[in-house]
Design an enzyme around this catalytic site. Structure first.
Site, PDB file in Angstrom:
ATOM      1  N   GLU A   1       0.668  -1.172   0.012  1.00 47.70           N
ATOM      2  CA  GLU A   1       0.018   0.027  -0.049  1.00 47.70           C
ATOM      3  C   GLU A   1       0.849   1.334   0.244  1.00 47.70           C
ATOM      4  OE1 GLU A   1      -3.176  -0.002   2.964  1.00 47.70           O
ATOM      5  OE2 GLU A   1      -3.980  -1.844   2.029  1.00 47.70           O
TER       6      GLU A   1
ATOM      7  N   GLU B   1      -4.984  -9.083   1.116  1.00 47.46           N
ATOM      8  CA  GLU B   1      -5.643  -8.987   2.387  1.00 47.46           C
ATOM      9  C   GLU B   1      -7.081  -9.087   1.970  1.00 47.46           C
ATOM     10  OE1 GLU B   1      -4.938  -5.600   4.746  1.00 47.46           O
ATOM     11  OE2 GLU B   1      -2.925  -6.062   5.113  1.00 47.46           O
TER      12      GLU B   1
END
Length: 431
Positions: free
Chosen positions: A150, A252
């Protein structure tokens, strides 16, 4: 003579045991993961970060957790932070014994590539990345490494994208220079609708695969509660990735806004809706923490003053106890799911690299196939990128950016053994 012979046998067996991590290795062909016995591999994974520094040091704890993960039906863990200077053999063997693979992030809390600041890529970062790479490349159950998690969370952060590819380039060059096993190198992206499809296309565009990621992970939490394949946005995501060049999976997932979690999304991810395009998912997360994503706990909350290792009052070690009913919900879901697979001998990769995206105001700042930063380079200013060398419908941002109380994300706080035996047998013959 015989005592020397048996001593040599003991040495050979002991040294072989040090190197053999008896589990088929994983590699990539086209858009699929395959084990080295030619079977397609689908991820049924768990995010595993018991503490902020390294969960792969206590072999007894790893054995307890690996055993329960096997009961759950997991075959993969993701670890975000490790200490490359330590020995991980005990834990890696514990997971390998239960058929469990590892995806590990290469960065640390102070070496990750940042979208702000401005972005930079230097030798200190590379040294830290390659230290982790060197440590985990020797384990056969290391399935892949992430150069970032991220890093880019908004369109104006896309100027960091060339620095991600620079990290990929230098990590792969290190693999070659040091003759390491070619563990796949990938990236884990935040689920930001405005960045799709530019980011994933940029990371695989161009004609030089040594600069491109080998796989793409997406941290996505859009399927919440009583949703569906079309309603969640997963259907459009799958359409957008149908022609993608490399394997893609959820690095995720597991929305918890509707509790208990029933993990109905796994039916699509690991079923006919998505198994021709996607390679599985990693559920967030193993340990119960303040954010209520846990599948297990190590006992009731305690006063952190009496147990400093219990971050936010949650014990970090001991006998894992399933969180009910989430653990059993996922276990029963995975037990019914066998994705449709293809053997390596029958598979032919057909997708081609995409064009490098042009800059688009308000969406993407990098204009085409720009020259990548050299080691030590910093972006000249926020929003800039190196000089040029020559969309899903879901709108929810990744829940990762808002998780709290986690030890994981930084946004929150075989052949060698056999050869060795042969050498020692030759030595014994000489004796």
């Amino acid at each position: 003579m015989y005592s020397r012979l048996w001593a040599a046998v003991a040495v050979a067996v002991g040294l072989a045991a040090d190197y053999v991590n008896a589990i088929p290795k994983i590699s990539i062909t086209g858009t699929k993961f395959f084990t080295d016995d030619g079977k397609q591999f689908f991820i049924k994974g768990i995010a595993y970060q018991l503490n902020s520094h390294d969960p792969l040091l206590d072999s007894n704890q790893c054995k307890l957790d690996a055993s329960l993960m096997q009961t759950l039906g997991a075959n993969t863990i993701r670890v975000y932070h490790v200490d490359a200077s330590k020995d991980h053999k005990g834990c890696m063997d514990a997971f390998a014994d239960k058929g469990i693979y590892l995806f590990v992030d290469l960065d640390t809390f102070n070496t990750q590539i940042e979208q702000d600041g401005p972005p930079h890529w230097n030798s200190s970062q590379l040294d830290a990345f390659t230290a982790v790479l060197s440590e985990f490349s020797k384990y056969d159950n290391t399935a892949g490494v992430f150069v970032g998690n991220e890093i880019i969370t908004a369109s104006n952060g896309s100027n960091a994208a060339p620095f991600i590819k620079a990290a990929v380039r230098d990590v792969k060059a290190y693999q070659t220079a040091k003759n390491l096993r070619k563990v796949p190198v990938g990236y884990s992206a935040a689920d930001i609708a405005e960045l799709r499809p530019n980011l994933q296309n940029y990371l695989t565009c161009g004609t030089n695969p040594s600069e491109n990621i080998d796989f793409f992970g997406l941290n996505a939490y859009e399927w919440c509660g009583a949703s569906s394949y079309p309603l969640s946005g997963y259907q459009q995501l799958t359409v957008n990735f149908t022609q993608y060049l490399v394997p893609i999976f959820f690095s995720e997932t597991g929305c918890n806004t509707n509790r208990p979690r029933d993990f109905a999304d796994q039916d699509s991810i690991l079923g006919p809706d998505m198994d021709q395009v996607w390679s599985g998912a990693i559920i967030y997360e193993w340990i119960e923490e303040q954010n209520n994503y846990g599948l297990i706990n190590y006992g009731p909350k305690v006063d952190p003053k009496s147990n400093p290792d219990a971050l936010d009052g949650f014990p970090r070690s001991g006998t894992p106890t399933p969180v009910s009913p989430d653990f059993d919900n996922l276990k029963s879901r995975w037990a019914t799911l066998t994705p449709s697979s293809i053997a390596l001998t029958a598979y032919k990769a057909s997708n081609s690299a995409p064009s490098c995206p042009s800059s688009t105001s308000g969406q993407w700042n990098v204009d085409g196939n720009v020259a990548l930063p050299t080691l030590g380079q910093t972006a000249q200013k926020a929003g800039s990128s190196p000089t040029s060398k020559s969309s899903a419908t879901g709108t929810a941002p990744s829940a990762t950016a808002t998780k709290t109380g986690s030890a994981s994300g930084r946004k929150e706080i075989a052949g060698m053994g056999i050869g060795l035996v042969s050498v020692m047998l030759g030595f014994m013959w000489w004796l």
